[in-house]
Scaffold this motif. Sequence first.
Motif, mmCIF file in Angstrom:
data_model
loop_
_atom_site.group_PDB
_atom_site.id
_atom_site.type_symbol
_atom_site.label_atom_id
_atom_site.label_comp_id
_atom_site.label_asym_id
_atom_site.label_seq_id
_atom_site.Cartn_x
_atom_site.Cartn_y
_atom_site.Cartn_z
ATOM 1 N N LEU A 99 0.950 -1.330 -0.092
ATOM 2 C CA LEU A 99 0.080 -0.116 0.057
ATOM 3 C C LEU A 99 0.853 1.206 -0.063
ATOM 4 N N HIS A 100 1.934 1.216 1.022
ATOM 5 C CA HIS A 100 2.598 2.607 1.210
ATOM 6 C C HIS A 100 3.575 2.567 -0.127
ATOM 7 N N SER A 101 3.787 1.633 -1.004
ATOM 8 C CA SER A 101 4.734 1.917 -2.019
ATOM 9 C C SER A 101 3.943 2.035 -3.414
ATOM 10 N N GLY A 102 2.699 2.160 -3.277
ATOM 11 C CA GLY A 102 1.724 2.217 -4.213
ATOM 12 C C GLY A 102 1.431 1.087 -5.444
ATOM 13 N N ARG A 103 1.975 -0.137 -4.898
ATOM 14 C CA ARG A 103 1.807 -1.321 -5.724
ATOM 15 C C ARG A 103 0.385 -1.894 -5.448
ATOM 16 N N GLN A 104 -0.294 -1.491 -4.177
ATOM 17 C CA GLN A 104 -1.743 -1.671 -4.026
ATOM 18 C C GLN A 104 -2.445 -0.625 -3.679
ATOM 19 N N LYS A 105 -3.774 -0.651 -4.125
ATOM 20 C CA LYS A 105 -4.714 0.392 -4.104
ATOM 21 C C LYS A 105 -5.426 0.504 -2.791
ATOM 22 N N TYR A 106 -6.467 1.566 -2.739
ATOM 23 C CA TYR A 106 -7.438 1.796 -1.948
ATOM 24 C C TYR A 106 -8.673 2.292 -2.630
ATOM 25 N N SER A 107 -9.758 2.431 -1.938
ATOM 26 C CA SER A 107 -11.112 3.068 -2.652
ATOM 27 C C SER A 107 -10.704 4.507 -3.131
ATOM 28 N N SER A 108 -10.887 4.925 -4.343
ATOM 29 C CA SER A 108 -10.846 6.163 -4.654
ATOM 30 C C SER A 108 -11.490 7.197 -4.075
ATOM 31 N N ILE A 109 -12.817 6.619 -3.413
ATOM 32 C CA ILE A 109 -13.514 7.768 -2.686
ATOM 33 C C ILE A 109 -12.888 8.358 -1.329
ATOM 34 N N PHE A 110 -11.833 7.808 -0.972
ATOM 35 C CA PHE A 110 -11.279 8.318 0.173
ATOM 36 C C PHE A 110 -10.236 9.395 -0.054
ATOM 37 N N ASN A 111 -9.883 9.705 -1.284
ATOM 38 C CA ASN A 111 -9.242 10.727 -1.750
ATOM 39 C C ASN A 111 -9.799 12.056 -2.027
ATOM 40 N N TYR A 112 -11.114 12.091 -1.429
ATOM 41 C CA TYR A 112 -11.807 13.328 -1.572
ATOM 42 C C TYR A 112 -11.791 14.107 -0.092
ATOM 43 N N PRO A 113 -11.877 15.425 -0.042
ATOM 44 C CA PRO A 113 -11.794 16.015 1.312
ATOM 45 C C PRO A 113 -12.902 16.251 1.930
ATOM 46 N N THR A 114 -13.073 16.180 3.277
ATOM 47 C CA THR A 114 -14.049 16.526 3.945
ATOM 48 C C THR A 114 -14.135 17.921 4.573
ATOM 49 N N LEU A 115 -14.913 18.750 3.896
ATOM 50 C CA LEU A 115 -14.754 20.346 3.835
ATOM 51 C C LEU A 115 -15.887 20.751 4.923
ATOM 52 N N THR A 116 -16.738 20.229 5.279
ATOM 53 C CA THR A 116 -17.850 20.602 6.117
ATOM 54 C C THR A 116 -18.270 19.462 6.808
ATOM 55 N N TRP A 117 -19.115 19.590 8.120
ATOM 56 C CA TRP A 117 -19.525 18.462 8.753
ATOM 57 C C TRP A 117 -20.518 17.826 8.113
ATOM 58 N N ALA A 118 -21.355 18.332 7.095
ATOM 59 C CA ALA A 118 -22.291 17.783 6.283
ATOM 60 C C ALA A 118 -21.603 16.651 5.510
ATOM 61 N N ASP A 119 -20.361 16.877 5.191
ATOM 62 C CA ASP A 119 -19.813 15.765 4.551
ATOM 63 C C ASP A 119 -19.499 14.484 5.389
ATOM 64 N N VAL A 120 -19.592 14.306 6.612
ATOM 65 C CA VAL A 120 -19.681 13.218 7.424
ATOM 66 C C VAL A 120 -21.217 12.596 7.156
ATOM 67 N N GLY A 121 -22.239 13.517 7.142
ATOM 68 C CA GLY A 121 -23.309 12.579 6.743
ATOM 69 C C GLY A 121 -23.346 12.421 5.300
ATOM 70 N N PRO A 192 -18.440 10.769 -7.272
ATOM 71 C CA PRO A 192 -17.603 9.990 -6.566
ATOM 72 C C PRO A 192 -17.918 8.567 -6.072
ATOM 73 N N SER A 193 -19.378 8.782 -5.425
ATOM 74 C CA SER A 193 -19.634 7.359 -4.748
ATOM 75 C C SER A 193 -20.182 6.351 -5.825
ATOM 76 N N LEU A 194 -20.562 7.044 -6.923
ATOM 77 C CA LEU A 194 -20.847 6.013 -8.159
ATOM 78 C C LEU A 194 -19.574 5.339 -8.973
ATOM 79 N N MET A 195 -18.558 6.061 -8.710
ATOM 80 C CA MET A 195 -17.257 5.513 -9.162
ATOM 81 C C MET A 195 -16.850 4.433 -8.185
ATOM 82 N N MET A 196 -17.162 4.549 -7.173
ATOM 83 C CA MET A 196 -16.764 3.391 -5.962
ATOM 84 C C MET A 196 -17.082 1.935 -6.527
ATOM 85 N N PHE A 197 -17.870 1.807 -7.559
ATOM 86 C CA PHE A 197 -18.303 0.470 -7.872
ATOM 87 C C PHE A 197 -17.314 -0.139 -9.185
#
Length: 311
Positions: A99-121, A192-197
Motif C-alpha cells: 500500500l505504502h509503495s503504491g503497488r496496491q490500491k485503496y478505494s478512490s472515494i477516500f481521496n476526496y476532502p471532508t470540507l464541512t460537517w455535512a460531509d460526514v453525513g 465519486p460514490s458512483l465511481m466506487m463501484f
Amino acid sequence: PADLDPETFVELLADEDRVEPRDDMPAAYRKTLVRQIAQHAHSEIIGMQPEGNWISRAPSLKRKAILMAKVQDEAGHGLYLYSAAETLGVDRADLIDQLHSGRQKYSSIFNYPTLTWADVGAIGWLVDGAAITNQVPLCRCSYGPYSRAMVRVCKEESFHQRQGFEILWTLSHGSPAQRAMAQDAVDRYWWPSLMMFGPPDDDSPNSAQSMAWGIKRFSNDDLRQRFVDMTVPQSEALGLTLPDPEIRWNDERGHYDFGTIDFTELFEVVKGNGPCNAERMAHKVKAHEDGAWVREAAAAYAAKHAVAEGA
Ligand code: 3HC
C-alpha cells in the motif's frame, strides 16, 4: 494446499461450496483474492482519515461519540480483512508495504476532502450506502473467510449508513445555511460514490474471472444501478437533490436512468491525481512509522513470553 487446475475448480465451485484456506485452489484464484481483500482492507484503514478529520469538531457530544464509534468500526473492518487475507498465506506487513509503495490500491472515494460537517453525513449515507450495496453480495463470496468477514462488516455498515442519513435529515430540516451545507456535500459526493463501484463492465479487466469464480456475484454496473435505485427515493425523503438532471424513473427498465459518469476522473484518482491522495498516504505512512515502537514492544513481549513458556 496444492494448486488446483481451473477446470476442476469450477466444477467444485458449482456445488456452491465455500473454499476454505486449507483447500486446493488455483494460484490465480488465491492471487485475485489477495488483491481484492488486501485493497478492501487498505480502503477501510485509509477511510478513517476523511471522517476522523471531524471527530474533534463534531457539533455535539452525541455526534462525536457516534463518529468515534464509526471510525473505530472502520479500523476493525480493516484488521478483520487483513486477517482474512492472511489465511491465503500472505503477511500483513507486506500488504501494508505494498500500500505504502503504491503497488496496491485503496478505494478512490477516500481521496476526496471532508470540507464541512455535512460531509460526514454524505459519507455515511452515500459512501457507506454504496459499500453496503457492494458488500452484501460478498457475504456469499466463494472464499469462506472473506464471506464470513463480510457478514459482520455489513451489520456495522448499516449503522454507518443510518447515522449518515440522520445527519443529513437533521441538516436538511434545519436552517437555510445547514440545508445548503447538506446539499453542497451531496453535490460533491454523489458522482465519486458512483465511481466506487469500479469501471464500466466493458472496461473491467477482473470482472469476468471474478464472476466465474464466485467472488463477484454481480457486475460493477449492476451494483451501481442497484445503488442508484435505492438512493434516489431516499434523496427525495431528505428533500435534497442529486446533482444529475438526467435521473428519472424508467418504467420499461424498472430502474432509474441516470447521466453519464466521467470515468476519466476515476482513473485519474486511482492513478494518484485525486484531491487528497498525497495527504492520505503521507498521513498513513507517518502513523505507521510513529507506531513502529508499539509493534517492536509487542514482538519483544511475545518473544519473552514464548521463551518463558518454553515454546
Ligand atoms: N478505487 C480504486 N481502485 C478501483 C476502484 C475504485 N473505486 N474501482 C476499481 N478499481 C481498480 C481495481 O482494483 C482494479 O485494479 P487492480 O486489478 O490493480 O486491483 C481496476 O481498478 C479494474 O477494476 P475491476 O472492476 O477490474 O476490478 P474488480 O473486479 O476488483 O472490481 C471492486 C473493483 C468493485 C472495488 C472490487 O474490487 C470489490 O468489490 N472490492 C471489495 C469492496 C471494496 O473494496 N470496497 C471499497 C470500499 S471499502 C469502504 O467503502 C469502506 C466503508 O466502510 C466506507
